[in-house]
Design a protein around this motif. Structure first.
Motif, PDB file in Angstrom:
ATOM      1  N   ASP A 144     -11.301  -6.298  -4.270  1.00  0.00           N
ATOM      2  CA  ASP A 144     -11.820  -5.279  -5.203  1.00  0.00           C
ATOM      3  C   ASP A 144     -11.024  -3.977  -5.127  1.00  0.00           C
ATOM      4  N   ARG A 145     -10.286  -3.799  -4.044  1.00  0.00           N
ATOM      5  CA  ARG A 145      -9.546  -2.536  -3.864  1.00  0.00           C
ATOM      6  C   ARG A 145      -8.128  -2.580  -4.416  1.00  0.00           C
ATOM      7  N   VAL A 146      -7.704  -3.723  -4.900  1.00  0.00           N
ATOM      8  CA  VAL A 146      -6.367  -3.809  -5.507  1.00  0.00           C
ATOM      9  C   VAL A 146      -6.364  -2.969  -6.783  1.00  0.00           C
ATOM     10  N   THR A 147      -5.434  -2.018  -6.850  1.00  0.00           N
ATOM     11  CA  THR A 147      -5.383  -1.114  -8.004  1.00  0.00           C
ATOM     12  C   THR A 147      -4.442  -1.602  -9.099  1.00  0.00           C
ATOM     13  N   HIS A 148      -3.369  -2.318  -8.685  1.00  0.00           N
ATOM     14  CA  HIS A 148      -2.384  -2.808  -9.652  1.00  0.00           C
ATOM     15  C   HIS A 148      -2.000  -4.245  -9.295  1.00  0.00           C
ATOM     16  N   VAL A 149      -1.864  -5.066 -10.301  1.00  0.00           N
ATOM     17  CA  VAL A 149      -1.255  -6.390 -10.112  1.00  0.00           C
ATOM     18  C   VAL A 149       0.005  -6.422 -10.971  1.00  0.00           C
ATOM     19  N   VAL A 150       1.135  -6.618 -10.317  1.00  0.00           N
ATOM     20  CA  VAL A 150       2.409  -6.771 -11.035  1.00  0.00           C
ATOM     21  C   VAL A 150       2.713  -8.265 -11.114  1.00  0.00           C
ATOM     22  N   ARG A 181       0.867  -1.187   0.000  1.00  0.00           N
ATOM     23  CA  ARG A 181       0.000   0.000   0.000  1.00  0.00           C
ATOM     24  C   ARG A 181       0.894   1.223   0.000  1.00  0.00           C
ATOM     25  N   LYS A 182       0.835   1.969  -1.080  1.00  0.00           N
ATOM     26  CA  LYS A 182       1.710   3.141  -1.243  1.00  0.00           C
ATOM     27  C   LYS A 182       0.823   4.287  -1.696  1.00  0.00           C
ATOM     28  N   GLY A 183       0.563   5.243  -0.805  1.00  0.00           N
ATOM     29  CA  GLY A 183      -0.376   6.308  -1.134  1.00  0.00           C
ATOM     30  C   GLY A 183      -1.743   5.709  -1.442  1.00  0.00           C
ATOM     31  N   ASP A 184      -2.315   6.092  -2.590  1.00  0.00           N
ATOM     32  CA  ASP A 184      -3.633   5.581  -2.965  1.00  0.00           C
ATOM     33  C   ASP A 184      -3.563   4.229  -3.664  1.00  0.00           C
ATOM     34  N   SER A 193     -14.559 -15.745 -13.096  1.00  0.00           N
ATOM     35  CA  SER A 193     -14.516 -14.330 -12.705  1.00  0.00           C
ATOM     36  C   SER A 193     -13.079 -13.907 -12.419  1.00  0.00           C
ATOM     37  N   GLU A 194     -12.845 -12.598 -12.532  1.00  0.00           N
ATOM     38  CA  GLU A 194     -11.527 -12.057 -12.196  1.00  0.00           C
ATOM     39  C   GLU A 194     -11.422 -11.911 -10.681  1.00  0.00           C
ATOM     40  N   ARG A 195     -10.310 -12.354 -10.123  1.00  0.00           N
ATOM     41  CA  ARG A 195     -10.162 -12.235  -8.670  1.00  0.00           C
ATOM     42  C   ARG A 195      -9.831 -10.807  -8.238  1.00  0.00           C
ATOM     43  N   PHE A 196      -9.282 -10.017  -9.147  1.00  0.00           N
ATOM     44  CA  PHE A 196      -8.914  -8.630  -8.818  1.00  0.00           C
ATOM     45  C   PHE A 196      -9.519  -7.728  -9.892  1.00  0.00           C
ATOM     46  N   PRO A 197     -10.844  -7.595  -9.868  1.00  0.00           N
ATOM     47  CA  PRO A 197     -11.573  -7.041 -11.019  1.00  0.00           C
ATOM     48  C   PRO A 197     -11.274  -5.577 -11.313  1.00  0.00           C
ATOM     49  N   ASN A 198     -10.795  -4.823 -10.334  1.00  0.00           N
ATOM     50  CA  ASN A 198     -10.575  -3.388 -10.565  1.00  0.00           C
ATOM     51  C   ASN A 198      -9.108  -3.029 -10.748  1.00  0.00           C
ATOM     52  N   ILE A 243      -0.938  -2.399  -4.433  1.00  0.00           N
ATOM     53  CA  ILE A 243      -0.249  -3.135  -5.495  1.00  0.00           C
ATOM     54  C   ILE A 243       0.019  -4.565  -5.053  1.00  0.00           C
ATOM     55  N   LEU A 244      -0.511  -5.513  -5.786  1.00  0.00           N
ATOM     56  CA  LEU A 244      -0.294  -6.938  -5.496  1.00  0.00           C
ATOM     57  C   LEU A 244       0.793  -7.450  -6.433  1.00  0.00           C
TER      58      LEU A 244
END
Ligand SMILES: [Zn+2]
Length: 323
Positions: A138-144, A103-106, A163-168, A109-110
């Motif tokens: 649902d709150r994961v913003t980036h998946v690397v 969690r870095k700022g907003d 379904s996508e596990r990290f949809p957003n 990142i997984l």
């Protein structure tokens, strides 16, 4: 037809976790009954801070391979003697699967998505452990994605309902890695041992293809979180460098996979490294940097939670766990 979530295990898995096909006896891995799996109880989340960044390591479970996969260029007696002298099992190499959330700022990142339900029975618990840790996928913003092996990308989609596990989330991965696995001629051009890996990678990456940004080395995911090239385990393998408050953390992926062999015998070539000589070179470069500059590291397959450092020892290095 009734299909339990675990009931589909192995059904589409043509080959076990053997990349170069050089090892006899590993076919037994495709079945169940594997021993020495790392325990998961009360091990769902490990948290610490790096400057203002919050780091959480989540368990996806574990996997077990024959100890022979630790080195293809060392004879059995030498490997067994080394493992025994460090208190390791000489037959089985049991590994954790440690997934890092930053969690870095907003940004949330997984780094990698775990193995999903179809790779190893002992793996695929990342989604459960998100819930157990009170985290919202649902709150994961980036998946690397460090690379596209099954235990890193087969958790992108839930095979139960597709379904996508990290949809957003938006996705990032090395362009070189994408090109290798998504090659439409992959099956014709690569050995059979890799075919089930490629089909799984193509299915999972394909499901989110329009969300994936393919990047080159030194790509900033957000300010202070950088993808760096660490090739060898796979052709386009990348690791993630987190910098905050003057401290540095390297999320290794599979550049270093074993707490003693990878550090003290970096020249040993595991069968799981697809470009072995390059992997050796990358390992040594990384270890030198981590030890010299005092970086913290997280290893995807190091003993839970895989957090530690490296220090120089007898011309090689030593892993110092800090979990
Ligand atoms: Zn792995």
């Amino acid at each position: 037809m009734t299909i339990s979530r675990r009931g589909v295990l192995s059904s589409g898995l043509a080959s076990p976790f053997v990349l170069r096909g050089a090892l006899a006896g590993t076919a037994t891995l495709a079945g169940g009954g594997l021993a020495a799996t790392p325990a998961r109880a009360n091990e769902s989340a490990h948290r610490f801070t790096l400057g203002d960044s919050e780091i959480t390591v989540l368990s996806d479970g574990g996997l077990s391979l024959p100890a022979s996969t630790l080195a293809t260029n060392v004879d059995d007696a030498e490997r067994s003697a080394f493992l025994q002298s460090h208190g390791h099992d000489t037959e089985t190499r049991a590994s954790a699967i440690n997934v890092t959330l930053i969690r870095k700022g907003d940004a949330l990142i997984l780094v990698d998505t775990g193995a999903g339900m179809n790779f190893f029975q002992e793996a695929g618990f990342l989604a459960d452990n998100f819930d157990a840790a009170g985290l919202d996928r649902d709150r994961v913003t980036h998946v690397v994605l460090t690379h596209a092996h099954p235990d890193h990308v087969w958790g992108i989609i839930d095979d139960f309902d597709e379904s996508e596990r990290f949809p957003n989330a938006q996705y990032l991965m090395g362009a070189r890695e994408w090109d290798f696995w998504m090659n439409p001629d992959f099956l014709a051009e690569n050995p059979e041992e890799l075919h089930s890996f490629a089909l799984g990678a193509q299915r999972n990456l394909g499901a989110v293809a329009e969300k994936i940004t393919r990047v080159d080395a030194d790509h900033a995911v957000v300010s202070g979180v950088t993808m760096i090239a660490t090739p060898g385990h796979t052709p386009g393998h990348m690791s993630v460098l987190v910098e905050d408050g003057g401290a540095q953390l390297l999320v290794l992926g599979d550049a270093l996979t074993h707490p003693t062999v990878s550090f003290e015998k970096p020249d040993w070539q595991p069968s799981t490294d697809q470009v072995p000589e390059l992997a050796v070179q990358t390992r040594k470069t990384l270890l030198d940097r981590v030890a010299t500059d005092g970086l913290m590291l997280i290893g995807y397959h190091l003993p839970w939670p895989g957090v530690g450092r490296a220090e120089a020892k007898d011309g090689a290095w030593r892993y110092v766990a800090e979990g």
